[in-house]
Write a protein that holds these residues in place. Structure first.
Motif, PDB file in Angstrom:
ATOM      1  N   ASN A  12       0.855  -1.183   0.000  1.00 52.50           N
ATOM      2  CA  ASN A  12       0.000   0.000   0.000  1.00 52.50           C
ATOM      3  C   ASN A  12       0.893   1.234   0.000  1.00 52.50           C
ATOM      4  N   VAL A  13       0.708   2.120  -0.968  1.00 54.30           N
ATOM      5  CA  VAL A  13       1.530   3.322  -1.093  1.00 54.30           C
ATOM      6  C   VAL A  13       0.636   4.546  -0.978  1.00 54.30           C
ATOM      7  N   VAL A  14       0.946   5.397  -0.012  1.00 53.67           N
ATOM      8  CA  VAL A  14       0.184   6.629   0.199  1.00 53.67           C
ATOM      9  C   VAL A  14       1.105   7.817  -0.063  1.00 53.67           C
ATOM     10  N   VAL A  15       0.654   8.753  -0.884  1.00 56.18           N
ATOM     11  CA  VAL A  15       1.428   9.958  -1.200  1.00 56.18           C
ATOM     12  C   VAL A  15       0.758  11.156  -0.532  1.00 56.18           C
ATOM     13  N   LYS A  16       1.565  11.914   0.208  1.00 56.95           N
ATOM     14  CA  LYS A  16       1.042  13.094   0.881  1.00 56.95           C
ATOM     15  C   LYS A  16       1.864  14.317   0.484  1.00 56.95           C
ATOM     16  N   TYR A  17       1.205  15.452   0.417  1.00 58.07           N
ATOM     17  CA  TYR A  17       1.882  16.718   0.131  1.00 58.07           C
ATOM     18  C   TYR A  17       1.605  17.672   1.285  1.00 58.07           C
ATOM     19  N   GLY A  18       2.579  18.505   1.599  1.00 56.83           N
ATOM     20  CA  GLY A  18       2.377  19.441   2.698  1.00 56.83           C
ATOM     21  C   GLY A  18       3.405  20.553   2.688  1.00 56.83           C
ATOM     22  N   VAL A  19       3.354  21.368   3.714  1.00 66.07           N
ATOM     23  CA  VAL A  19       4.273  22.501   3.877  1.00 66.07           C
ATOM     24  C   VAL A  19       4.865  22.415   5.279  1.00 66.07           C
ATOM     25  N   SER A  20       6.189  22.525   5.374  1.00 69.54           N
ATOM     26  CA  SER A  20       6.869  22.424   6.661  1.00 69.54           C
ATOM     27  C   SER A  20       6.723  23.733   7.431  1.00 69.54           C
ATOM     28  N   PRO A  21       7.058  23.727   8.743  1.00 66.00           N
ATOM     29  CA  PRO A  21       7.028  24.976   9.519  1.00 66.00           C
ATOM     30  C   PRO A  21       7.919  26.072   8.928  1.00 66.00           C
ATOM     31  N   GLY A  22       8.967  25.655   8.182  1.00 69.06           N
ATOM     32  CA  GLY A  22       9.830  26.632   7.528  1.00 69.06           C
ATOM     33  C   GLY A  22       9.315  27.091   6.181  1.00 69.06           C
ATOM     34  N   ASN A  23       8.055  26.747   5.887  1.00 71.71           N
ATOM     35  CA  ASN A  23       7.376  27.169   4.655  1.00 71.71           C
ATOM     36  C   ASN A  23       7.972  26.532   3.401  1.00 71.71           C
ATOM     37  N   LEU A  24       8.512  25.305   3.543  1.00 67.55           N
ATOM     38  CA  LEU A  24       9.004  24.558   2.391  1.00 67.55           C
ATOM     39  C   LEU A  24       7.993  23.461   2.059  1.00 67.55           C
ATOM     40  N   SER A  25       7.602  23.370   0.809  1.00 64.60           N
ATOM     41  CA  SER A  25       6.677  22.308   0.418  1.00 64.60           C
ATOM     42  C   SER A  25       7.429  20.982   0.351  1.00 64.60           C
ATOM     43  N   TYR A  26       6.714  19.895   0.568  1.00 65.65           N
ATOM     44  CA  TYR A  26       7.351  18.586   0.533  1.00 65.65           C
ATOM     45  C   TYR A  26       6.388  17.553  -0.016  1.00 65.65           C
ATOM     46  N   VAL A  27       6.964  16.437  -0.459  1.00 67.22           N
ATOM     47  CA  VAL A  27       6.191  15.265  -0.844  1.00 67.22           C
ATOM     48  C   VAL A  27       6.626  14.130   0.070  1.00 67.22           C
ATOM     49  N   GLU A  28       5.673  13.326   0.478  1.00 66.14           N
ATOM     50  CA  GLU A  28       5.928  12.270   1.453  1.00 66.14           C
ATOM     51  C   GLU A  28       5.328  10.967   0.942  1.00 66.14           C
ATOM     52  N   TYR A  29       6.102   9.894   1.004  1.00 65.01           N
ATOM     53  CA  TYR A  29       5.623   8.569   0.603  1.00 65.01           C
ATOM     54  C   TYR A  29       5.621   7.649   1.814  1.00 65.01           C
ATOM     55  N   ARG A  30       4.483   7.004   2.042  1.00 62.76           N
ATOM     56  CA  ARG A  30       4.346   6.020   3.118  1.00 62.76           C
ATOM     57  C   ARG A  30       4.020   4.669   2.484  1.00 62.76           C
ATOM     58  N   VAL A  31       4.847   3.693   2.795  1.00 61.81           N
ATOM     59  CA  VAL A  31       4.720   2.364   2.199  1.00 61.81           C
ATOM     60  C   VAL A  31       4.461   1.348   3.308  1.00 61.81           C
ATOM     61  N   SER A  32       3.430   0.545   3.146  1.00 64.67           N
ATOM     62  CA  SER A  32       3.152  -0.534   4.086  1.00 64.67           C
ATOM     63  C   SER A  32       2.850  -1.798   3.297  1.00 64.67           C
ATOM     64  N   GLY A  33       3.112  -2.942   3.920  1.00 65.24           N
ATOM     65  CA  GLY A  33       2.890  -4.191   3.205  1.00 65.24           C
ATOM     66  C   GLY A  33       3.074  -5.393   4.097  1.00 65.24           C
ATOM     67  N   GLN A  34       2.816  -6.559   3.529  1.00 65.42           N
ATOM     68  CA  GLN A  34       2.923  -7.812   4.260  1.00 65.42           C
ATOM     69  C   GLN A  34       3.579  -8.875   3.383  1.00 65.42           C
ATOM     70  N   THR A  35       4.275  -9.783   4.034  1.00 63.24           N
ATOM     71  CA  THR A  35       4.807 -10.963   3.352  1.00 63.24           C
ATOM     72  C   THR A  35       4.278 -12.199   4.055  1.00 63.24           C
ATOM     73  N   GLN A  36       4.074 -13.249   3.289  1.00 64.66           N
ATOM     74  CA  GLN A  36       3.569 -14.501   3.855  1.00 64.66           C
ATOM     75  C   GLN A  36       4.747 -15.414   4.160  1.00 64.66           C
ATOM     76  N   GLN A  37       4.799 -15.915   5.397  1.00 65.98           N
ATOM     77  CA  GLN A  37       5.891 -16.758   5.864  1.00 65.98           C
ATOM     78  C   GLN A  37       5.358 -18.148   6.197  1.00 65.98           C
ATOM     79  N   THR A  38       6.182 -19.157   6.029  1.00 67.94           N
ATOM     80  CA  THR A  38       5.835 -20.523   6.422  1.00 67.94           C
ATOM     81  C   THR A  38       6.527 -20.853   7.736  1.00 67.94           C
ATOM     82  N   SER A  39       5.764 -21.267   8.736  1.00 67.80           N
ATOM     83  CA  SER A  39       6.326 -21.586  10.049  1.00 67.80           C
ATOM     84  C   SER A  39       7.191 -22.837   9.957  1.00 67.80           C
ATOM     85  N   TRP A  40       8.289 -22.840  10.695  1.00 68.14           N
ATOM     86  CA  TRP A  40       9.158 -24.012  10.749  1.00 68.14           C
ATOM     87  C   TRP A  40       8.486 -25.153  11.524  1.00 68.14           C
TER      88      TRP A  40
END
Length: 415
Positions: A98-126
């Motif tokens: 899952n990829v979420v893109v956010k845009y904003g402005v910092s306290p120093g008045n600089l614009s930024y782009v932010e990427y948040r990535v989340s995900g899952q992997t499937q594992q086999t138990s020993w």
């Protein structure tokens, strides 16, 4: 009565003999201890896997901020999954991140782009069993990562070799110059789309350049340059008359101390036979698009373009400035070492200082098309800004990285 004594005695003996109780207790406890051991072993494994997955997602977030493909781009998901697979090659499956893109402005008045990535992997138990407590046969391990890149406007100056060798074939259907024009125009379109405040400019060079009806050289001479000094091929006499220290000290001033009319030079000098001109920093795509009609001719003296490009870039007002030098050959003739002498005298550091701002250190990049330069451009621009593409695809990638490869930094991720 005697018949009852024997079973009663057996019961009393069993009550008094505690060895059986310890055996039964050990059997019951051993199963519990084994289960705890398995849970501890597998649990620590999944904790380590989760940490690796978090590392993968943080690196993926950094890569996505560098590319900044935008919300919903398919590239976001393929790149994220590639990072997951590289960091965790033994997993049973990598689920869609899952990829979420956010845009904003910092306290120093600089614009930024932010990427948040989340995900899952499937594992086999020993170890998985229905007889004692363990993890399930298939387990999902998840996590997330985040990165942010500040977005400020940028001034980009392309210092481009317009010598005759740029007309040589390159790739399957074009020349070095035609492919370069196409790539530069696409980069400029992307640059303007990315931020309306971005600007780009162009400085063509050969063995010098031209301004109106005269040659244009950004060097400081010891004495007035003879008008006929370039009537034939360039000679050491021209180089010996250049005050290298004074030329470097004059950066980024727009030096015009050499006055030679175009009519007095041979066809290989000053872009005399080239249809080309400078385009100052602009946010008007139509002006940059003039490169389409420009032609290449003559010899090569890279420093003549670099110094003029530095002057043109230094007047820009953007917080970030990038000087991109593109050439396909060394200075000619070989005995001319003026560019290296200027480097040795500190030309590159002086330019970097001139194009630095309070928010960013000026960046110089060198792209050598299908050749290895004799001048130390790698030492001038640094390893990360030095490119030697030998194919059209590599040229396109190299130029894209010079303009857009600004990696962000990781930030606090979701808990």
């Amino acid at each position: 009565m005697n018949m009852l004594n024997k079973p009663l005695r057996s019961l009393r003996d069993f009550r008094n003999d505690r060895r059986g109780a310890f055996a039964i207790g050990f059997v019951i406890l051993s199963g519990f201890l084994f289960s705890i051991s398995i849970l501890g072993l597998e649990g620590s494994r999944y904790i380590a896997e989760r940490a690796r997955l978090s590392d993968a997602m943080e690196q993926a977030a950094l890569a996505l901020t560098a590319e900044n493909n935008g919300e919903g781009a398919e590239r976001n998901y393929t790149l994220s999954k590639a990072y997951f697979a590289a960091y965790m090659p033994r997993e049973k499956a990598v689920l869609q991140p899952n990829v979420v893109v956010k845009y904003g402005v910092s306290p120093g008045n600089l614009s930024y782009v932010e990427y948040r990535v989340s995900g899952q992997t499937q594992q086999t138990s020993w170890f998985s069993s229905t007889f004692f407590p363990t993890f399930s046969q298939d387990m999902l391990v998840g996590g997330n990562g985040a990165a942010r890149k500040f977005r400020s406007s940028i001034d980009v100056m392309f210092v481009v070799d317009f010598s005759g060798s740029m007309n040589e074939p390159f790739g399957t259907s074009g020349t070095k110059l035609s492919e370069l024009k196409r790539i530069v125009l696409q980069l400029v379109r992307d640059l303007y789309q990315y931020d309306a405040g971005n600007k780009a400019g162009l400085v063509p060079f050969g063995w010098g350049a031209k301004e109106g009806s005269r040659c244009d050289f950004p060097f400081v001479p010891y004495y007035p340059m003879p008008v006929d000094i370039l009537a034939l091929n360039p000679t050491l006499q021209f180089q010996k008359n250049i005050n290298v220290a004074a030329t470097v000290a004059a950066i980024p001033n727009n030096v015009n101390s050499i006055n030679i009319p175009l009519s007095a030079v041979s066809e290989g000098n000053c872009l005399k036979m080239s249809y080309s001109w400078k385009v100052p920093l602009t946010s008007d795509y139509a002006r940059i698009n003039q490169i389409q009609s420009m032609t290449a001719s003559g010899g090569t003296l890279v420093s003549s373009g670099v110094l003029r490009g530095a002057s043109a870039l230094s007047v820009g007002t953007a917080p970030r400035k990038v000087l991109i030098i593109v050439s396909d050959g060394t200075d000619d003739p070989e005995k001319i070492t003026l560019t290296q002498e200027l480097m040795n005298a500190g030309m590159c550091n002086r330019i970097r200082q001139a194009i630095s701002t309070s928010q960013s250190v000026g960046k110089i990049a060198f792209v050598g098309i299908n050749y290895r330069p004799t001048a130390n451009w790698q030492g001038c621009v640094g390893n990360k800004n030095f490119y030697l593409p030998s194919t059209v695809e590599q040229l396109e990638e190299s130029l894209h990285r010079t303009v857009f490869e600004e990696v962000g930094h990781n930030i606090l991720k979701d808990q």
